[in-house]
Write an enzyme that holds these catalytic residues in place. Structure first.
Site, PDB file in Angstrom:
ATOM      1  N   CYS A   1      81.167 130.816  47.964  1.00 16.10           N
ATOM      2  CA  CYS A   1      81.068 131.084  46.512  1.00 16.10           C
ATOM      3  C   CYS A   1      82.316 130.648  45.753  1.00 16.10           C
ATOM      4  CB  CYS A   1      80.877 132.562  46.223  1.00 16.10           C
ATOM      5  SG  CYS A   1      80.048 133.505  47.477  1.00 16.10           S
TER       6      CYS A   1
ATOM      7  N   CYS B   1      82.565 133.886  51.725  1.00 16.71           N
ATOM      8  CA  CYS B   1      82.534 133.701  50.262  1.00 16.71           C
ATOM      9  C   CYS B   1      83.867 133.169  49.729  1.00 16.71           C
ATOM     10  CB  CYS B   1      82.106 135.007  49.592  1.00 16.71           C
ATOM     11  SG  CYS B   1      82.338 135.013  47.814  1.00 16.71           S
TER      12      CYS B   1
ATOM     13  N   PHE C   1      77.465 138.433  18.087  1.00 19.14           N
ATOM     14  CA  PHE C   1      77.222 137.085  17.620  1.00 19.14           C
ATOM     15  C   PHE C   1      78.538 136.293  17.545  1.00 19.14           C
ATOM     16  CE2 PHE C   1      76.088 133.903  14.443  1.00 19.14           C
ATOM     17  CZ  PHE C   1      74.918 133.439  14.999  1.00 19.14           C
TER      18      PHE C   1
HETATM   19  P1  FAD Z   1      79.886 136.057  55.959  1.00 19.89           P
HETATM   20  O1  FAD Z   1      80.639 136.244  54.715  1.00 19.89           O
HETATM   21  O2  FAD Z   1      79.743 134.680  56.485  1.00 19.89           O
HETATM   22  O3  FAD Z   1      80.590 136.995  57.024  1.00 19.89           O
HETATM   23  C1  FAD Z   1      80.359 136.872  58.385  1.00 19.89           C
HETATM   24  C2  FAD Z   1      81.640 137.248  59.084  1.00 19.89           C
HETATM   25  O4  FAD Z   1      81.388 137.387  60.479  1.00 19.89           O
HETATM   26  C3  FAD Z   1      82.730 136.192  58.939  1.00 19.89           C
HETATM   27  O5  FAD Z   1      83.867 136.768  58.360  1.00 19.89           O
HETATM   28  C4  FAD Z   1      82.968 135.718  60.364  1.00 19.89           C
HETATM   29  O6  FAD Z   1      84.320 135.395  60.632  1.00 19.89           O
HETATM   30  C5  FAD Z   1      82.507 136.923  61.176  1.00 19.89           C
HETATM   31  N1  FAD Z   1      82.095 136.601  62.547  1.00 19.89           N
HETATM   32  C6  FAD Z   1      81.097 135.791  62.952  1.00 19.89           C
HETATM   33  N2  FAD Z   1      81.023 135.787  64.292  1.00 19.89           N
HETATM   34  C7  FAD Z   1      81.990 136.621  64.738  1.00 19.89           C
HETATM   35  C8  FAD Z   1      82.416 137.044  66.021  1.00 19.89           C
HETATM   36  N3  FAD Z   1      81.854 136.647  67.148  1.00 19.89           N
HETATM   37  N4  FAD Z   1      83.459 137.899  66.101  1.00 19.89           N
HETATM   38  C9  FAD Z   1      84.074 138.357  64.981  1.00 19.89           C
HETATM   39  N5  FAD Z   1      83.698 137.991  63.741  1.00 19.89           N
HETATM   40  C10 FAD Z   1      82.671 137.144  63.628  1.00 19.89           C
HETATM   41  N6  FAD Z   1      76.214 133.684  46.978  1.00 19.89           N
HETATM   42  C11 FAD Z   1      76.358 134.199  45.736  1.00 19.89           C
HETATM   43  O7  FAD Z   1      75.904 135.312  45.480  1.00 19.89           O
HETATM   44  N7  FAD Z   1      77.001 133.496  44.751  1.00 19.89           N
HETATM   45  C12 FAD Z   1      77.494 132.255  44.967  1.00 19.89           C
HETATM   46  O8  FAD Z   1      78.044 131.625  44.075  1.00 19.89           O
HETATM   47  C13 FAD Z   1      77.355 131.695  46.260  1.00 19.89           C
HETATM   48  N8  FAD Z   1      77.823 130.466  46.511  1.00 19.89           N
HETATM   49  C14 FAD Z   1      77.662 129.930  47.748  1.00 19.89           C
HETATM   50  C15 FAD Z   1      78.102 128.637  47.975  1.00 19.89           C
HETATM   51  C16 FAD Z   1      77.918 128.052  49.208  1.00 19.89           C
HETATM   52  C17 FAD Z   1      78.378 126.657  49.438  1.00 19.89           C
HETATM   53  C18 FAD Z   1      77.291 128.804  50.253  1.00 19.89           C
HETATM   54  C19 FAD Z   1      77.107 128.194  51.611  1.00 19.89           C
HETATM   55  C20 FAD Z   1      76.860 130.090  50.038  1.00 19.89           C
HETATM   56  C21 FAD Z   1      77.040 130.667  48.788  1.00 19.89           C
HETATM   57  N9  FAD Z   1      76.611 131.965  48.519  1.00 19.89           N
HETATM   58  C22 FAD Z   1      76.716 132.467  47.259  1.00 19.89           C
HETATM   59  C23 FAD Z   1      76.060 132.827  49.586  1.00 19.89           C
HETATM   60  C24 FAD Z   1      77.133 133.827  50.085  1.00 19.89           C
HETATM   61  O9  FAD Z   1      78.301 133.132  50.391  1.00 19.89           O
HETATM   62  C25 FAD Z   1      76.614 134.565  51.300  1.00 19.89           C
HETATM   63  O10 FAD Z   1      75.364 135.149  51.008  1.00 19.89           O
HETATM   64  C26 FAD Z   1      77.568 135.672  51.761  1.00 19.89           C
HETATM   65  O11 FAD Z   1      78.872 135.189  51.884  1.00 19.89           O
HETATM   66  C27 FAD Z   1      77.062 136.250  53.076  1.00 19.89           C
HETATM   67  O12 FAD Z   1      77.903 137.299  53.496  1.00 19.89           O
HETATM   68  P2  FAD Z   1      77.809 137.824  55.008  1.00 19.89           P
HETATM   69  O13 FAD Z   1      78.723 138.996  55.090  1.00 19.89           O
HETATM   70  O14 FAD Z   1      76.417 137.973  55.429  1.00 19.89           O
HETATM   71  O15 FAD Z   1      78.392 136.629  55.880  1.00 19.89           O
HETATM   72  C1  KPC Z   2      87.708 137.117  45.539  1.00 20.61           C
HETATM   73  C2  KPC Z   2      86.345 137.560  45.406  1.00 20.61           C
HETATM   74  O1  KPC Z   2      86.065 138.521  44.722  1.00 20.61           O
HETATM   75  C3  KPC Z   2      85.294 136.851  46.100  1.00 20.61           C
HETATM   76  S1  KPC Z   2      85.235 137.184  47.805  1.00 20.61           S
HETATM   77  C4  KPC Z   2      84.329 138.666  47.934  1.00 20.61           C
HETATM   78  C5  KPC Z   2      84.265 139.120  49.316  1.00 20.61           C
HETATM   79  S2  KPC Z   2      83.666 140.688  49.391  1.00 20.61           S
HETATM   80  O2  KPC Z   2      84.342 141.541  48.341  1.00 20.61           O
HETATM   81  O3  KPC Z   2      83.945 141.266  50.698  1.00 20.61           O
HETATM   82  O4  KPC Z   2      82.230 140.692  49.135  1.00 20.61           O
END
Ligand code: FAD
Ligand code: KPC
Length: 518
Positions: free
Chosen positions: A84, A79, A496
């Site tokens: 995000c 994110c 408002f």
């Molecule tokens: P991630 O945040 O991807 O975390 C996965 C973690 O696993 C990473 O830190 C990675 O380093 C780690 N990892 C992976 N493999 C390994 C390994 N083998 N060993 C150790 N670590 C590993 N959602 C919203 O709600 N609002 C938004 O505005 C929004 N904007 C977005 C914009 C874009 C362009 C995209 C692509 C997505 C957006 N999203 C948004 C969706 C949001 O970013 C995701 O839903 C969210 O970040 C998912 O979190 P997660 O913890 O599942 O995955």
């Molecule tokens: C800076 C910020 O709040 C966006 S990144 C949020 C990552 S987490 O708090 O682990 O969902």
């Protein structure tokens, strides 16, 4: 390995350490483990993004002992790094540039006519700035949330209770897979040419100023959001998509309002189309693309292609090491307690599929924690408010008008501005950040639509285009789920000028026994 367990680094110090690792790579992992705590870990969270970090925090708050492992030197995941946060930066830029282009040469606004804004410095500004949120995540996680972690080295799954990272093996009662998803690449020759980006490589790798034409592949949120940003910078922007753009917004009026305004800003849409080739120059840089459209094949000269064609789960390691059950696209299957097919292994976040949104990632983590800590807690995503950005903030929940008419006999629609058969453009809804549009360019001042079941007087759908829309919808959604009526909304007190929550709109009609649209 650097043991940080006895340090109390400031956010500024964390920023330095993270920055060095992101710039130089290869620096030693950061280990924060309390060696005096002899308890077995209740769970290892593989991935410290939104899902892993919130899951671990919740488990810790419940009295458990989590360990987070992440390959990146910071917590918070994609994110703040790729997703995000940059998207909101770019969408803010698009909104600001819409304002400046709309009022170009008027009042105090500079003349924007024919001006192209550079993309590279904006990306570089984000790249520098993202270390701040990264540092804050580490500071908060360590100093305020008491989380233990190993950062800056990829982890390997050994079995359902064991991971190995940075030469050490860690064991826990449970394993929570939270490794997220990555952008799918195009399966075309040329998709690895320089100048072809996805949301992650754009912010990590852009090192030149893109030329006058941007080609965007995809019709979903990321494609539209980034296309609006490229367009707002003054580039010709062509969106190539199989489906019609904005298909995810379930209301025809709202889609039409947005499409009209994107087209007014010069965006070009090629729905029903497919990218069929990417051609490069002698230095391996993209120089043109070919697109199959419903009316034939076209070639577009460009040095800048942005692809947003879906996400692929980072589930391969879990499949190989654990034989875990996945769906046809590789997303890990879970039950409503976030349990996978393998005993003691949970999965959360983008790794388990749609909706790939922060709320689901964070709440999934929280539900995994509750179950691990002995509760029986079921997470059903259910109806949720959704949003995207064009040059505007766009928010919606529930049914579109067309869907509501299929389900209810007496659908009442309250809309601002009203349909204007005489062609006069009126300004409402107006509110903060939309006032200049309201006064000087009313047709850009936003749009609101409420879809009501006239029989029960309940709100069944809501759509808002305009600044501040998101804030209202976070509260509106649970109220709608509980059966919110037009009368109850009319009883709320608006701050408002503020059109969010549709309060004033409802009060205008709530007095009538038989609801009429407007
Ligand atoms: P991630 O945040 O991807 O975390 C996965 C973690 O696993 C990473 O830190 C990675 O380093 C780690 N990892 C992976 N493999 C390994 C390994 N083998 N060993 C150790 N670590 C590993 N959602 C919203 O709600 N609002 C938004 O505005 C929004 N904007 C977005 C914009 C874009 C362009 C995209 C692509 C997505 C957006 N999203 C948004 C969706 C949001 O970013 C995701 O839903 C969210 O970040 C998912 O979190 P997660 O913890 O599942 O995955
Ligand atoms: C800076 C910020 O709040 C966006 S990144 C949020 C990552 S987490 O708090 O682990 O969902």
């Amino acid at each position: 390995m650097i043991d940080v367990s006895r340090t109390h680094w400031s956010a500024a110090r964390w920023a330095e350490e993270i920055d060095r690792r992101l710039t130089d790579g290869g620096l030693e992992p950061l280990v924060n483990i309390d060696r005096e705590d002899t308890r077995e870990f209740d769970a290892i969270f593989l991935g410290g993004g939104a899902a892993g970090r919130f899951g671990a925090s919740y488990l810790r708050a419940m009295g458990g002992r989590p360990l987070i492992v992440d390959r990146w030197p910071f917590l918070g995941g994609s994110c703040p790094h790729h997703a995000c946060v940059p998207h909101h930066v770019f969408s803010d830029v698009a909104a600001q540039l819409l304002l400046e282009r709309t009022f170009s040469g008027q009042l105090w606004f500079q003349d924007m006519h024919g001006k192209t804004v550079s993309i590279l410095p904006i990306v570089e500004m984000f790249r520098r700035g993202r270390t701040g949120p990264h540092a804050f995540m580490n500071y908060q996680s360590k100093e305020q949330l008491d989380l233990e972690f190993v950062l800056g080295s990829p982890a390997t799954i050994v079995d359902a209770h064991t991971v190995s990272v940075a030469g050490q093996t860690y064991r826990a009662k449970n394993l929570v897979l939270a490794s997220g998803a990555r952008a799918k690449t195009l399966s075309l020759d040329g998709s690895h040419l320089k100048g072809v980006f996805d949301h992650a490589t754009l912010v990590d790798c852009l090192d030149y100023e893109p030329g006058p034409t941007a080609v965007v592949v995809g019709g979903g949120k990321t494609a539209i959001e980034y296309a609006c940003f490229f367009n707002a910078t003054g580039r010709r922007t062509i969106v190539v998509s199989r489906d019609r753009p904005l298909a995810l917004i379930p209301d025809g009026d709202t889609r039409a309002y947005l499409l009209d305004r994107m087209q007014e800003q010069g965006m070009e849409f090629l729905p029903g189309s497919e990218l069929i080739a990417l051609d490069g120059d002698s230095e391996g840089r993209v120089k043109s693309v070919r697109v199959r459209t419903p009316s034939g094949e076209i070639e577009v000269a460009t040095d800048f292609v942005f692809t947003a064609v879906g996400m692929a789960p980072n589930s391969e390691a879990a499949q190989h090491a654990l034989g875990i059950d996945v769906d046809a696209n590789g997303f890990i299957r879970t039950d409503s307690r976030m349990r996978t097919s393998v005993p003691d292994v949970y999965a959360v976040g983008d790794l388990v599929g749609s909706p790939m949104e922060m709320f689901k990632a964070r709440k999934g983590g929280m539900y995994a924690a509750r179950n691990i800590m002995g509760e029986e807690a079921h997470y059903h995503v259910g109806d949720y408010p959704d949003f995207l950005h064009t040059h505007f903030e766009v928010c919606w929940l529930g049914l579109g008008e067309e869907q509501a008419r299929e389900r209810y006999d007496n659908v009442v629609v309250l809309k601002l501005p009203p349909d204007n058969p005489d062609g006069i453009h009126v300004a409402l809804p107006a509110g903060d950040r939309m006032m200049l549009y309201a006064m000087m360019k009313p047709h850009l001042s936003g749009f609101q639509k409420l879809v009501i079941d006239g029989a029960s007087r309940r709100i069944v759908g809501a759509f808002h285009v305009g600044s501040g829309a998101k804030d209202g919808f976070q509260y509106l959604a649970p109220m709608v789920r509980r059966g919110l009526t037009v009368d109850e909304l009319g009883e709320m007190d608006e701050l408002f000028l503020n059109p969010s929550y549709f309060i004033q709109l409802c009060r205008l009609r709530a007095g009538s026994k038989v609801l009429r649209g407007m």
